[in-house]
Write an enzyme that holds these catalytic residues in place. Structure first.
Site, PDB file in Angstrom:
ATOM      1  N   TYR A  53       0.850  -1.182   0.000  1.00  0.00           N
ATOM      2  CA  TYR A  53       0.000   0.000   0.000  1.00  0.00           C
ATOM      3  C   TYR A  53       0.894   1.244   0.000  1.00  0.00           C
ATOM      4  O   TYR A  53       1.679   1.456   0.926  1.00  0.00           O
ATOM      5  CB  TYR A  53      -0.916   0.033   1.217  1.00  0.00           C
ATOM      6  N   SER A 207     -13.577  -3.869   0.909  1.00  0.00           N
ATOM      7  CA  SER A 207     -14.537  -3.150   0.068  1.00  0.00           C
ATOM      8  C   SER A 207     -15.983  -3.487   0.429  1.00  0.00           C
ATOM      9  O   SER A 207     -16.791  -3.824  -0.440  1.00  0.00           O
ATOM     10  CB  SER A 207     -14.280  -3.448  -1.420  1.00  0.00           C
ATOM     11  N   PRO A 208     -16.355  -3.403   1.709  1.00  0.00           N
ATOM     12  CA  PRO A 208     -17.718  -3.774   2.110  1.00  0.00           C
ATOM     13  C   PRO A 208     -18.786  -2.822   1.581  1.00  0.00           C
ATOM     14  O   PRO A 208     -19.971  -3.159   1.610  1.00  0.00           O
ATOM     15  CB  PRO A 208     -17.648  -3.734   3.639  1.00  0.00           C
ATOM     16  N   LEU A 209     -18.363  -1.660   1.090  1.00  0.00           N
ATOM     17  CA  LEU A 209     -19.305  -0.700   0.521  1.00  0.00           C
ATOM     18  C   LEU A 209     -19.248  -0.702  -1.002  1.00  0.00           C
ATOM     19  O   LEU A 209     -19.568   0.289  -1.653  1.00  0.00           O
ATOM     20  CB  LEU A 209     -19.022   0.707   1.066  1.00  0.00           C
ATOM     21  N   GLY A 212     -17.240   1.887  -2.645  1.00  0.00           N
ATOM     22  CA  GLY A 212     -17.833   3.211  -2.473  1.00  0.00           C
ATOM     23  C   GLY A 212     -19.173   3.391  -3.145  1.00  0.00           C
ATOM     24  O   GLY A 212     -19.915   4.329  -2.842  1.00  0.00           O
ATOM     25  N   LEU A 214     -21.921   1.659  -2.895  1.00  0.00           N
ATOM     26  CA  LEU A 214     -23.078   1.428  -2.033  1.00  0.00           C
ATOM     27  C   LEU A 214     -23.377   2.597  -1.093  1.00  0.00           C
ATOM     28  O   LEU A 214     -24.360   2.570  -0.370  1.00  0.00           O
ATOM     29  CB  LEU A 214     -22.886   0.149  -1.224  1.00  0.00           C
ATOM     30  N   GLY A 216     -24.179   5.312  -2.353  1.00  0.00           N
ATOM     31  CA  GLY A 216     -25.181   6.024  -3.138  1.00  0.00           C
ATOM     32  C   GLY A 216     -24.651   7.261  -3.834  1.00  0.00           C
ATOM     33  O   GLY A 216     -25.386   7.918  -4.576  1.00  0.00           O
ATOM     34  N   LYS A 217     -23.380   7.556  -3.670  1.00  0.00           N
ATOM     35  CA  LYS A 217     -22.835   8.796  -4.219  1.00  0.00           C
ATOM     36  C   LYS A 217     -22.785   8.801  -5.753  1.00  0.00           C
ATOM     37  O   LYS A 217     -22.710   9.865  -6.365  1.00  0.00           O
ATOM     38  CB  LYS A 217     -21.436   9.054  -3.666  1.00  0.00           C
TER      39      LYS A 217
END
Length: 327
Positions: A53, A207-209, A212, A214, A216-217
């Site tokens: 990283y 990456s549970p969203l 990014g 999820l 809603g953006k």
């Protein structure tokens, strides 16, 4: 924040983890400090990083903040090794490379040990027993307290975990596996999650969203300050901007409206409370975003909402995955 056992071990970690993928590259030391402080003050303990990283800068930034900002004993630091910047060989999980990488990680982190050391991916060019021997050496030498893997398929995880269980006291059982898992990516439910549950390996969703999406953006456009608008991260987000993903995001938004909460909270609560999940790893750009994610601690989704989200995001599981008796 609630604490959970990492797999079938005595190690307890916060049920939300802090990711550092962008530290040292998009996230400077000042913002990283705000993130770590916000996370720690909310009761968070698990901080996930990797030697690649930011080409090592993420570990270095984290190392600068430990002790000066947060006591080392109050963090569970997890890092990874095995990915290499070689176009001809993406992964090097040889014993020599892994142990050298661990020593370099410890130096950057400014610590004598990491709490969880993970093999970043399966390396088909190295015998698996050689890779796993590096984990045994790391734990036996005290440089790592627990060991895990990342991005292993179902059969790879089952083979590795079973090998480690074959000689108790000599080999280090796998505590965890880190895999991408969200309402937009449920592939781990086919083989990885059943193997992890059976073998007592805890799942750490990355990456549970949905990268990014999820939150809603991206429902109407791509915000100019988002990762989807970033030159080096846009290809990472793009796979989840299709029509099928849009239907899932719309369903999450509907659920959020009904619960008077946010799409972020609904999506994160869903994956956090899936069977076998220990702690989703959240990578926020700033402390405000992180605080919004951490506020999910107070939310538990009603069963009917979970079933509706399960239905709208259900992956196709056919022969020979799990129950194919109806085919």
């Amino acid at each position: 924040m609630e604490q959970r056992h990492l797999g079938r071990t005595g190690l307890r970690v916060s049920r939300i983890g802090l990711g550092t993928l962008t530290w040292g590259r998009d996230t400077g030391e000042h913002d990283a400090a705000d993130l770590l402080k916000t996370f720690w003050e909310a009761g968070g303990t698990l901080v996930d990083t990797a030697d690649v990283y930011g080409d090592g800068d993420a570990e270095y930034v984290l190392g600068q903040l430990v002790e000066s900002l947060v006591p080392r004993r109050e963090l569970v630091i997890a890092t990874k090794a095995g990915s290499v910047p070689d176009p001809d060989r993406r992964f090097d999980c040889s014993r020599g490379h892994l142990l050298a990488a661990l020593d370099a990680s410890l130096e950057r982190l400014g610590t004598d040990y990491v709490d969880v050391w993970q093999v970043h991916a399966f390396d088909p060019g190295t015998p698996l027993d050689e890779t796993l021997q590096a984990l045994d050496i790391a734990v036996a030498s005290g440089r790592a307290r627990y060991a895990g893997v990342s991005n292993f398929s179902g059969w790879q995880l089952a083979k590795a975990a079973t090998w480690q269980l074959a000689a108790p006291g000599t080999r280090t059982r796998l505590a965890s596996t880190q895999m991408e898992y969200s309402l937009l990516q449920r592939g781990v439910e086919r083989e990885v999650l059943p193997a992890a549950l059976d073998l007592g390996v805890g799942l750490l969703p990355s990456s549970p969203l949905g990268r990014g999406v999820l939150t809603g953006k991206y429902r109407r456009s791509t915000p100019p300050d988002s990762r989807g608008a970033s030159e080096h991260l846009a290809p990472f987000v793009a796979p989840y901007l299709d029509e099928a993903a849009g239907r899932v995001v719309d369903a999450v938004a509907t659920a959020a409206d009904g619960l008077a909460t946010t799409t972020l909270q609904v999506a994160l609560a869903w994956v956090r409370d899936r069977p076998g999940v220990v702690a989703p790893i959240v990578g926020a750009r700033n402390a405000q975003q992180l605080a919004a994610a951490l506020s999910v601690e107070a939310l538990s989704l009603p069963d009917e909402i979970c079933r509706a989200l399960d239905d709208v995001s259900a992956p196709v599981h056919r022969y020979p995955d799990q129950d194919w008796s109806t085919l």
